[in-house]
Motif scaffolding. Structure first.
Motif, mmCIF file in Angstrom:
data_model
loop_
_atom_site.group_PDB
_atom_site.id
_atom_site.type_symbol
_atom_site.label_atom_id
_atom_site.label_comp_id
_atom_site.label_asym_id
_atom_site.label_seq_id
_atom_site.Cartn_x
_atom_site.Cartn_y
_atom_site.Cartn_z
ATOM 1 N N THR A 8 44.391 61.985 46.981
ATOM 2 C CA THR A 8 43.868 61.107 45.936
ATOM 3 C C THR A 8 42.554 60.434 46.305
ATOM 4 O O THR A 8 42.046 59.632 45.540
ATOM 5 C CB THR A 8 44.896 60.009 45.589
ATOM 6 N N ASN A 62 40.112 59.825 38.827
ATOM 7 C CA ASN A 62 41.377 60.412 38.400
ATOM 8 C C ASN A 62 42.499 60.014 39.347
ATOM 9 O O ASN A 62 42.290 59.752 40.521
ATOM 10 C CB ASN A 62 41.280 61.945 38.284
ATOM 11 N N SER A 101 44.061 69.288 43.143
ATOM 12 C CA SER A 101 42.773 69.650 42.574
ATOM 13 C C SER A 101 42.134 70.796 43.337
ATOM 14 O O SER A 101 42.506 71.101 44.476
ATOM 15 C CB SER A 101 41.827 68.447 42.589
ATOM 16 N N TRP A 156 41.524 69.151 38.116
ATOM 17 C CA TRP A 156 42.851 68.702 38.500
ATOM 18 C C TRP A 156 43.903 69.585 37.852
ATOM 19 O O TRP A 156 43.929 69.731 36.624
ATOM 20 C CB TRP A 156 43.064 67.250 38.093
ATOM 21 N N ASP A 187 40.691 66.054 33.423
ATOM 22 C CA ASP A 187 41.030 67.281 34.147
ATOM 23 C C ASP A 187 39.803 67.956 34.758
ATOM 24 O O ASP A 187 39.930 68.933 35.483
ATOM 25 C CB ASP A 187 41.801 68.265 33.263
#
Length: 178
Positions: free
Chosen positions: A32, A44, A49, A79, A88
């Motif tokens: 993340t 995000n 990803s 993602w 995304d």
């Protein structure tokens, strides 16, 4: 459920004395970390990803001219597990210009521009409507002597640091070499 954190990067590069081209593929699972260079929406919160980073660098044959070294970069990230209505895809770009030996031997004048990672599309369709960030820096670096260099810089930006606030600052770095 697999909760392991993993990230791998693979780079393909071609480098010569005066130029460099590369592409890096990055695959992240349960990863993340992106907030250091992203808008709040571009960061995000999805965890899986794949990203692509393209880089190019060129250096002129002679320094001390008005022709700078040029560095270009473009990143895009997708993602896999983005929920409908969340980001995304995000992208970022950068440009760096460096002039060497302009005022005196071994000095550098530089300019850097970047768009931090910015959301460009939403899962399930639709526009991300993210802010339009831009960060910049200008610096001059010179050698005071063989053991010391000084680099003052000014920097700023808009819609940076995950806010819609403007940023401006100055810094002086002194490096000692023993």
């Amino acid at each position: 459920q697999d909760t392991g954190i993993s990230k791998w990067d693979t780079q393909l590069a071609y480098t010569k004395d005066r130029y460099h081209l590369s592409v890096t593929v990055s695959n992240a699972q349960n990863w993340t970390s992106q907030s250091y260079n992203a808008t709040a929406l571009g960061e995000n919160t999805a965890t899986d990803s794949i990203g692509y980073a393209y880089r190019a660098y060129w250096m002129p044959e002679e320094t001390g001219t008005l022709v700078p070294e040029i560095t270009l970069g473009y990143d895009t990230k997708f993602w896999d597990d983005a929920a409908a209505g969340t980001v995304d895809e995000a992208e970022s770009w950068m440009l760096g210009l460096t002039w060497k030996d302009i005022v005196q031997a071994d000095d550098r004048i530089g300019l850097g521009l970047t768009q931090p990672m910015k959301a460009v599309s939403l899962a399930g369709g639709g526009s991300a409507n993210d802010v339009d960030p831009l960060l910049w820096e200008v610096y001059y670096s010179w050698k005071v002597n063989d053991s010391m260099s000084v680099t003052p810089a000014v920097f700023g930006g808009k819609n940076s640091w995950q806010t819609e606030d403007d940023t401006f600052g100055a810094v002086v770095t002194t490096a000692f070499k023993f």
